[in-house]
Design an enzyme around this catalytic site. Structure first.
Site, PDB file in Angstrom:
ATOM      1  N   GLY A  10       0.828  -1.208   0.000  1.00 35.22           N
ATOM      2  CA  GLY A  10       0.000   0.000   0.000  1.00 35.22           C
ATOM      3  C   GLY A  10       0.861   1.255   0.000  1.00 35.22           C
ATOM      4  N   LEU A  76      -0.774  -2.456   8.983  1.00 36.61           N
ATOM      5  CA  LEU A  76      -1.297  -1.310   8.229  1.00 36.61           C
ATOM      6  C   LEU A  76      -2.449  -1.699   7.305  1.00 36.61           C
ATOM      7  CD1 LEU A  76       1.484  -0.196   9.224  1.00 36.61           C
ATOM      8  CD2 LEU A  76       1.662   1.008   7.066  1.00 36.61           C
ATOM      9  N   THR A  95     -12.753  -6.195   7.159  1.00 36.26           N
ATOM     10  CA  THR A  95     -11.290  -6.105   7.163  1.00 36.26           C
ATOM     11  C   THR A  95     -10.786  -5.382   8.408  1.00 36.26           C
ATOM     12  OG1 THR A  95     -11.315  -6.035   4.759  1.00 36.26           O
ATOM     13  CG2 THR A  95      -9.306  -5.256   5.836  1.00 36.26           C
ATOM     14  N   TYR A 149     -15.705   3.696   9.890  1.00 37.85           N
ATOM     15  CA  TYR A 149     -14.235   3.598   9.867  1.00 37.85           C
ATOM     16  C   TYR A 149     -13.664   4.022  11.223  1.00 37.85           C
ATOM     17  CZ  TYR A 149      -9.390   4.338   8.476  1.00 37.85           C
ATOM     18  OH  TYR A 149      -8.019   4.296   8.402  1.00 37.85           O
ATOM     19  N   LYS A 153     -11.759   1.531  13.825  1.00 43.79           N
ATOM     20  CA  LYS A 153     -10.397   1.796  14.305  1.00 43.79           C
ATOM     21  C   LYS A 153     -10.380   1.945  15.830  1.00 43.79           C
ATOM     22  CE  LYS A 153      -7.718   1.556  10.747  1.00 43.79           C
ATOM     23  NZ  LYS A 153      -6.596   0.597  10.725  1.00 43.79           N
TER      24      LYS A 153
END
Ligand code: UDP
Length: 322
Positions: A10, A76, A95, A149, A153
């Protein structure tokens, strides 16, 4: 050391791989190539210290094997970018929640150190300046996909801290703030910098969402990588949450003007409603400014690259890609 980087093909992962290889470490880069690209690691494929594995962090058996073979994991791999998250929140959460669960569980089984990449998005829509790592998070409704998101996190951070406190897993959580630099997706899915730079180079309209008064603290990738490496090496960082950022607050309109000037572009700067890009039921973050005190105190980390210099490098890279 033998280092595993999930998301190693990435944008940030590939720069981190370059840096660790240059320091003489062995790097295994795992990537499912959903957002990562072979082009980002092409120059390392023949390097004796580098190995690329195409695979997914949701693959428990693969993770067990790779984690056992390494001494430290930079985790990451994630579905990142507001556009990706709002268009496929299910994939993003699978994910970003389950995948991280697999990585942490396996790292715990083998007692391997994890540097967990989190995000300034965790702070949500607070308007406070100098966001400190122990500040409150301010979240929107679960009916607004953008917040999944941030929530994912935050859950990752809770999970990592629980493994640390209850199972003695060595872990460092780093919150990236709007990292930018070469190898960003030119479509700008992950960053407004890439989007504006390419619009300007194409002499197309630069699309500022809303009035452009929303701000971000852009951090050049060399600084992002430096902070990440220190997080993995400084012993005192174990069990800590750290902002990896440059504390230079810039409005999105100002960013558009800088990029237009620096490219010498004839683009006009237009204002579009957020809904045009992200659909109805979207909320933006108005302000995002970090406190950098803790990372400086614990890691001795200070982001060095001013926005103008970083933009020059980034624009130069996009120009060369043409
Ligand atoms: N943005 C914009 N025009 C674009 C893309 C993004 O004005 O073409 C704005 C976006 O609405 C947000 C800011 O730039 O206010 C940063 O967006 P980005 O997706 O880079 O990251 P975020 O910090 O929102 O995760």
């Amino acid at each position: 050391m033998r280092v595993l980087i999930t998301g190693g093909a990435g944008y940030i992962g590939s720069h981190l791989a370059d840096r660790l290889l240059a320091e003489g470490h062995h790097v295994v880069a795992l990537d499912n190539l959903s957002l990562g690209k072979i082009a980002n690691i092409q120059h390392n494929l023949e390097h004796p210290g580098f190995r690329f594995v195409e695979g997914d962090i949701l693959d428990k058996r693969l993770m067990e094997q790779l984690i056992e073979e390494c001494e430290i994991i930079y985790h990451l791999a994630a579905v990142v970018g507001v556009k990706h998250v709002v268009s496929d929140p299910l994939q993003a959460m699978m994910t970003n929640v389950w995948g991280t669960g697999v990585v942490l569980q396996s790292a715990c089984d083998h007692q391997r150190k994890v540097v967990l990449a989190s995000s300034s998005e965790v702070y949500g829509k607070t308007m406070k300046s100098a966001l400190a790592e122990d500040d409150d998070r301010v979240q929107g409704s679960t009916q607004v996909s953008r917040w999944c998101y941030s929530t994912a996190k935050a859950l990752d951070e809770h999970l990592a801290l629980a493994y640390h406190r209850q199972r003695q897993l060595p872990v460092v959580i780093i919150r990236y703030f709007n990292s930018y630099g070469p190898r960003l997706d030119p479509q700008g899915y992950g960053s407004v910098v890439a989007k504006f730079a390419n619009q300007a180079l194409d002499d197309q309209s630069i699309t500022v969402h809303g009035d452009g008064q929303q701000t971000r603290s852009f951090t050049y990738v060399d600084d992002t990588v430096q902070g990440s490496v220190l997080a993995g090496t400084v012993e005192a960082a174990n069990g800590e949450v750290l902002n990896i950022a440059r504390a230079e607050e810039t409005s999105i309109l100002r960013l558009a003007e800088m990029i237009k000037d620096m490219t010498g572009s004839s683009s006009d700067i237009v204002h579009l409603p957020h809904e045009r890009e992200y659909g109805e039921n979207f909320e933006d973050t108005s302000r995002r400014v970090p406190s950098v005190e803790k990372a400086e105190r614990i890691l001795g980390f200070k982001a060095e690259v001013p926005l103008a210099k970083g933009l020059e490098q980034t624009i130069g890279w996009f120009r060369n890609q043409r």
